[in-house]
Design an enzyme around this catalytic site. Structure first.
Site, short mmCIF file in Angstrom:
data_model
loop_
_atom_site.label_atom_id
_atom_site.label_comp_id
_atom_site.label_asym_id
_atom_site.label_seq_id
_atom_site.Cartn_x
_atom_site.Cartn_y
_atom_site.Cartn_z
N LYS A 132 -10.42 -38.85 62.22
CA LYS A 132 -11.44 -39.56 61.46
C LYS A 132 -11.41 -41.02 61.88
CE LYS A 132 -14.14 -38.33 57.92
NZ LYS A 132 -14.70 -37.05 57.54
N GLY A 154 -24.01 -33.15 41.18
CA GLY A 154 -24.47 -33.94 42.33
C GLY A 154 -25.72 -33.31 42.92
N GLY A 174 -27.62 -34.66 45.34
CA GLY A 174 -27.92 -35.44 46.54
C GLY A 174 -28.42 -34.53 47.65
P1 NAD Z 1 -25.07 -37.53 48.78
O1 NAD Z 1 -24.53 -38.91 48.69
O2 NAD Z 1 -26.42 -37.31 49.36
O3 NAD Z 1 -25.09 -36.87 47.31
C1 NAD Z 1 -24.07 -37.01 46.39
C2 NAD Z 1 -24.72 -37.10 45.01
O4 NAD Z 1 -23.71 -37.08 44.03
C3 NAD Z 1 -25.51 -38.39 44.80
O5 NAD Z 1 -26.81 -38.08 44.39
C4 NAD Z 1 -24.72 -39.13 43.74
O6 NAD Z 1 -25.53 -39.91 42.88
C5 NAD Z 1 -24.07 -37.99 43.00
N1 NAD Z 1 -22.88 -38.34 42.23
C6 NAD Z 1 -21.89 -39.21 42.55
N2 NAD Z 1 -20.96 -39.24 41.57
C7 NAD Z 1 -21.38 -38.37 40.63
C8 NAD Z 1 -20.87 -37.96 39.36
N3 NAD Z 1 -19.76 -38.47 38.87
N4 NAD Z 1 -21.55 -37.02 38.66
C9 NAD Z 1 -22.69 -36.50 39.13
N5 NAD Z 1 -23.24 -36.87 40.32
C10 NAD Z 1 -22.60 -37.79 41.04
O7 NAD Z 1 -23.97 -36.69 49.56
P2 NAD Z 1 -24.12 -35.24 50.20
O8 NAD Z 1 -24.35 -35.37 51.64
O9 NAD Z 1 -25.03 -34.43 49.35
O10 NAD Z 1 -22.63 -34.69 50.04
C11 NAD Z 1 -22.13 -34.25 48.79
C12 NAD Z 1 -20.64 -34.05 48.90
O11 NAD Z 1 -20.36 -33.07 49.92
C13 NAD Z 1 -19.86 -35.30 49.34
O12 NAD Z 1 -18.61 -35.27 48.69
C14 NAD Z 1 -19.67 -35.11 50.83
O13 NAD Z 1 -18.52 -35.76 51.31
C15 NAD Z 1 -19.49 -33.60 50.91
N6 NAD Z 1 -19.87 -33.03 52.19
C16 NAD Z 1 -21.11 -33.25 52.71
C17 NAD Z 1 -21.45 -32.70 53.93
C18 NAD Z 1 -22.82 -32.91 54.53
O14 NAD Z 1 -23.12 -32.28 55.54
N7 NAD Z 1 -23.65 -33.76 53.95
C19 NAD Z 1 -20.53 -31.90 54.64
C20 NAD Z 1 -19.27 -31.66 54.08
C21 NAD Z 1 -18.95 -32.24 52.85
#
Ligand code: NAD
Length: 355
Positions: free
Chosen positions: A80, A180, A182
């Protein structure tokens, strides 16, 4: 803090510190384990308070990447990168290109792409200096947003978990709580609704909630209430550490599986879930779709191959659940066994001398 002691704890191979005064770049690359091949891991940009936090984060995050690559059959080691700075104010062309030049100096030993605080566009800039950037937008020759594949992988993983405990991977009629909404969370919601689930969602960002509610029939609860929702499945898609001493006794689901990394605050809480007969789907397997996608870019991106490999998470999880039953341990411990086994076996073949 003794850096060598910290590295020795999880068996890290290498920590590389980089700084460029002109652009303000301060960055560290952590190489955890390169047994399986060139090291792959995202680059996070964050305004850490201390140098210790920077080092802790890069060491911790790189271990997870070794596990994710190894268990999913990718021929990559785990690592990383972190850039120490505020992603809103400290990013510049010079900083990103300086980072790119340092990555290029590693000649492919380390490949990187987006993580928290960095975007595909940042790596388009960095790729002017380096051939080892992945996760680029489609217009720049990359595979685009990984959240599409990650969400599909999580959905496939939940089907595998359902098949394991309910004898059917059909999720029709199941109640799923998604934390979440997102990039990944909202795409997962879409898959779940299409499969006939009812979905309860939450997000701390009101805008995300409104966007999702405008498009999909989702019941919404306050962020703090999601742990108390009566449901079959809890899907954490926001942040890590959410299964902890405060939440473990509140959860009323039978399956926990979602995109967030490091969902268990500590291993003991995973064992508590096991005792409560809640199936915790190992995070680094169920959320591996994104890694599968960016790893494929290094082979010459083929969407169909990525789809097949992502669907392969179902059989991988089935193997993990069966091993866990056989060894009478929680699946997250069985997953670690699968990781160790693959790394050991592949390390062995290196004894065969090639001319
Ligand atoms: P993102 O930032 O688009 O979405 C995360 C969402 O979670 C946001 O809308 C945020 O407002 C919300 N959030 C944060 N804290 C919160 C809480 N306490 N309660 C409720 N909602 C909350 O990120 P993403 O790309 O959707 O990824 C989501 C998770 O998955 C992250 O932890 C990321 O590390 C992990 N992840 C993502 C990927 C990928 O391909 N995007 C791959 C592996 C792991």
């Amino acid at each position: 803090m003794s850096i060598f002691d910290e590295m020795a704890r999880e068996g890290h191979e290498q920590l590389i510190f980089m700084q460029d005064a002109e652009s303000g770049l301060r960055s560290v690359i952590g190489i955890h384990n390169s047994t399986l091949g060139p090291v792959l891991g995202g680059c996070r940009m964050h305004d850490y308070d201390t140098e210790t936090e920077v080092i802790d984060d890069v060491l911790r995050l790189s271990v997870g990447m070794t596990a994710k690559s190894a268990v999913t059959g990718c021929n990559h080691g785990g690592g990383k990168a972190v850039i120490w700075g505020d992603p809103e104010t400290d990013k510049s062309e010079a900083l990103l290109r300086a980072f790119g030049r340092f990555v290029q100096s590693m000649r492919g030993r380390f490949c990187t792409g987006t993580d928290m605080g960095t975007t595909g566009e940042d790596f388009v800039v960095a790729s002017q200096e380096s051939d080892w950037m992945v996760g680029l937008p489609v217009y720049a020759g990359g595979s685009g947003d990984t959240s599409v594949t990650t969400a599909y992988g999580v959905f496939c993983g939940l089907q595998a978990a359902a098949a394991h405990i309910w004898d059917s991977g059909d999720l029709h009629g199941r109640r799923v709580a998604v934390q979440g909404l997102g990039k990944v969370g909202r795409r997962l919601v879409q898959h779940l609704l299409e499969a006939g689930c009812s979905v309860i969602g939450t997000d701390i960002d009101g805008e995300s909630v409104r966007e999702v509610q405008a498009e999909m029939p989702v019941e919404v609860v306050e962020p703090g209430e999601i742990y108390d929702v009566d449901c079959d499945i809890f899907a954490p898609c926001a942040m890590g550490g959410i299964v902890n001493a405060d939440t473990v006794d509140r959860l009323k689901c039978q399956i926990i599986g979602g995109a967030a990394n490091n969902q268990l605050a500590y291993e003991g809480v995973g064992r508590m879930l096991h005792e409560k007969e809640i199936l915790y789907v190992p995070d680094y397997i169920i959320n591996a779709g994104g890694l599968i996608q960016v790893a494929d870019e290094l082979l010459g991106y083929e969407p169909e191959r990525v789809r097949r490999k992502t669907e392969g998470l179902r059989s991988l999880l089935q193997r993990c659940f069966e091993l866990a039953d056989e060894l009478d341990m929680p699946p997250f411990e069985a997953a670690d066994r699968l990781v160790e086994e693959r790394i050991q076996k592949i390390a062995q073949i290196n004894r065969i001398y090639l001319v």
